[in-house]
Design a protein around this motif. Structure first.
Motif: not given
Length: 77
Positions: A41-61
């Motif tokens: 569960l923690l691993r899946a949550g970490g993956k979701v958080a990482a992907v969300s942050m990456l998508l936010l960075l791409v959207l900002l750029m």
């Protein structure tokens, strides 16, 4: 005549989001009763958080790139 449009749309939005939140909370509660592995569960949550942050960075750029390409002034006052 157009005065009722925001009221109807906001009411619809609240109903849709409220229903979605109810079922999301219910689903998570039911999943918690199953007793999943905490480590997975923690691993899946970490993956979701990482992907969300990456998508936010791409959207900002993308947003800043598009604004610069259109000639908008992005400097702070």
């Amino acid at each position: 005549m157009m005065d009722w449009v925001p009221i109807v749309f906001v009411t619809f939005k609240v109903l849709v989001f409220g229903t979605g939140m109810f079922f999301a909370i219910k689903w998570h509660y039911d999943q918690g009763k199953k007793g999943k592995d905490t480590r997975a569960l923690l691993r899946a949550g970490g993956k979701v958080a990482a992907v969300s942050m990456l998508l936010l960075l791409v959207l900002l750029m993308f947003t800043f790139g598009l604004a610069s390409m259109l000639g908008m002034d992005l400097r702070l006052p």
